[in-house]
Design a protein around this motif. Sequence first.
Motif, mmCIF file in Angstrom:
data_model
loop_
_atom_site.group_PDB
_atom_site.id
_atom_site.type_symbol
_atom_site.label_atom_id
_atom_site.label_comp_id
_atom_site.label_asym_id
_atom_site.label_seq_id
_atom_site.Cartn_x
_atom_site.Cartn_y
_atom_site.Cartn_z
ATOM 1 N N SER A 14 0.813 -1.210 0.000
ATOM 2 C CA SER A 14 0.000 0.000 0.000
ATOM 3 C C SER A 14 0.849 1.264 0.000
ATOM 4 N N ARG A 15 2.166 1.138 -0.068
ATOM 5 C CA ARG A 15 3.064 2.280 -0.101
ATOM 6 C C ARG A 15 2.749 3.164 -1.306
ATOM 7 N N ARG A 16 2.676 4.475 -1.075
ATOM 8 C CA ARG A 16 2.420 5.416 -2.162
ATOM 9 C C ARG A 16 3.617 6.332 -2.366
ATOM 10 N N ARG A 17 3.847 6.667 -3.625
ATOM 11 C CA ARG A 17 4.929 7.580 -3.997
ATOM 12 C C ARG A 17 4.511 8.327 -5.244
ATOM 13 N N LEU A 161 0.232 11.055 -5.265
ATOM 14 C CA LEU A 161 0.909 9.843 -4.829
ATOM 15 C C LEU A 161 0.081 8.643 -5.255
ATOM 16 N N VAL A 162 0.759 7.562 -5.651
ATOM 17 C CA VAL A 162 0.063 6.401 -6.183
ATOM 18 C C VAL A 162 0.609 5.122 -5.566
ATOM 19 N N ALA A 163 -0.274 4.163 -5.340
ATOM 20 C CA ALA A 163 0.118 2.834 -4.866
ATOM 21 C C ALA A 163 0.219 1.893 -6.061
ATOM 22 N N GLU A 164 0.755 0.688 -5.826
ATOM 23 C CA GLU A 164 0.940 -0.265 -6.919
ATOM 24 C C GLU A 164 -0.364 -0.692 -7.569
ATOM 25 N N GLY A 166 -2.716 1.398 -8.291
ATOM 26 C CA GLY A 166 -3.220 2.545 -9.031
ATOM 27 C C GLY A 166 -4.025 3.528 -8.215
ATOM 28 N N SER A 167 -4.313 3.222 -6.957
ATOM 29 C CA SER A 167 -5.066 4.151 -6.117
ATOM 30 C C SER A 167 -4.196 5.355 -5.776
ATOM 31 N N GLU A 168 -4.824 6.530 -5.691
ATOM 32 C CA GLU A 168 -4.092 7.777 -5.520
ATOM 33 C C GLU A 168 -4.560 8.540 -4.287
ATOM 34 N N ARG A 169 -3.691 9.410 -3.813
ATOM 35 C CA ARG A 169 -4.047 10.446 -2.846
ATOM 36 C C ARG A 169 -3.081 11.608 -3.052
ATOM 37 N N LEU A 170 -3.427 12.767 -2.523
ATOM 38 C CA LEU A 170 -2.584 13.940 -2.694
ATOM 39 C C LEU A 170 -1.510 13.993 -1.623
ATOM 40 N N GLY A 242 -2.889 -3.614 -26.998
ATOM 41 C CA GLY A 242 -3.618 -2.812 -27.964
ATOM 42 C C GLY A 242 -4.788 -2.031 -27.413
ATOM 43 N N ARG A 243 -5.012 -2.071 -26.121
ATOM 44 C CA ARG A 243 -6.155 -1.383 -25.536
ATOM 45 C C ARG A 243 -5.712 -0.365 -24.490
ATOM 46 N N GLU A 244 -6.364 0.787 -24.509
ATOM 47 C CA GLU A 244 -6.106 1.773 -23.470
ATOM 48 C C GLU A 244 -6.759 1.311 -22.177
ATOM 49 N N ARG A 245 -6.069 1.534 -21.075
ATOM 50 C CA ARG A 245 -6.590 1.116 -19.777
ATOM 51 C C ARG A 245 -6.089 2.083 -18.710
ATOM 52 N N ALA A 246 -6.624 1.951 -17.516
ATOM 53 C CA ALA A 246 -6.174 2.802 -16.422
ATOM 54 C C ALA A 246 -4.699 2.538 -16.145
ATOM 55 N N PRO A 247 -3.917 3.586 -15.889
ATOM 56 C CA PRO A 247 -2.501 3.379 -15.584
ATOM 57 C C PRO A 247 -2.336 2.782 -14.187
ATOM 58 N N VAL A 248 -1.687 1.644 -14.124
ATOM 59 C CA VAL A 248 -1.434 0.958 -12.857
ATOM 60 C C VAL A 248 0.058 0.622 -12.810
ATOM 61 N N PRO A 249 0.802 1.155 -11.844
ATOM 62 C CA PRO A 249 2.256 0.971 -11.839
ATOM 63 C C PRO A 249 2.702 -0.342 -11.205
#
Length: 385
Positions: A14-17, A161-164, A166-170, A242-249
């Motif tokens: 759950s680490r965000r960066r 900031l994003v977790a692995e 794809g969830s975000e917070r400021l 070949g498909r666009e999707r939500a960015p998930v790192p």
Amino acid sequence: MTDETTVGGFRGNSRRRGWRAAAEEALYGPGGFYRRPEGPAGHFRTSVHASPLFARAVARLLCRVDEALGRPAVLDFVDMGAGRGELVTGVLAALPADVAARARAYAVEIADRPAGLDERVVWLGGLPDAVSGLLFANEWLDNVPLDVVEVDSAGVPRLVLVAEDGSERLGERVAGAEADWLSRWWPLPAEEGLRAEIGLPRDRAWASAVDRVVRGLAVAVDYAHTADARPPFGTLTGFREGRERAPVPDGSCDITAHVALDACAAAPRARTRDTTRTPPAPAHMPSRTRPDTAQGTGEAARELPGARLLTQRAALRALDITGARPPLALASTDPSAYVRALASAGEAAELTAPGGLGDFGWLLQPVGIPDPLGPDPGLREPPAR
């Protein structure tokens, strides 16, 4: 204590960066997306994959650079972010024999050299020490990771900031060089939810690439936007198969964002005016140190001519790729030639299509030679910093 899971080959938690650090690892770290054996072509289609006409156009551009350089004994061609070598292979095949005999081809890519690649191609993990010829970066800058900011309820831009997963917070308020870049190139109104992508790493990457060109031309081709039309919510996205999707790192997809090419265009000239700084190359595209680099000898004070921004449609037309249909008379005199010409016209039309590949931005930076595409009142010179 964190809740850890294994996702896409990564040990996630759950680490965000910031998005820059997260995308760097997801794309270029061990097991990263761009280290996969299938390469970019397994997930999305670029101009290189759309038609061999693109490589032929780049070969024509290299020939123009060759003429501007006075037909040197050695002519460099650098394919920056080479994928699996598709472009450099196509360019070598399209060159006239006398030019091909003098060409020295480099493919710069983090992945391993693909099997069966033309033995004339030098495969590198970083930029060559010096380039005299053409450095061509097709869809490279959009994959240089960057940070994303969002305006909070108080009207303040903050790092996303994003977790692995794809969830975000400021996170913290944007400050320093990143805040300066934002103010200059992508100022955000104090409206909650507006987003921007801080292109400073891309500016530095481009300046570093241009710095390696001793004489010749550097070209960047990418999805782009300029200061008069920044997207209000940014462009960060993902692609897979070949498909666009939500960015998930997590290494499962490409992570990309359109490029502020006007900011990149100004970066090399700004860098030559400041000989005290040497912006680093991106970590995923290491630059081999050159002891006589311009920043170390005072040669950084060289005056670069103005860069040019134009659409791919305009650039390819200047290189004789028009998409014009063959004359109907050819169908009766030589039906096979007509069919071939019609197919070629269709491919050219795709490469130059409005709303598609034709809207890609081309950034041209000549170094020590005239602009090989020549003056054109339809081209725009980017503003100076």
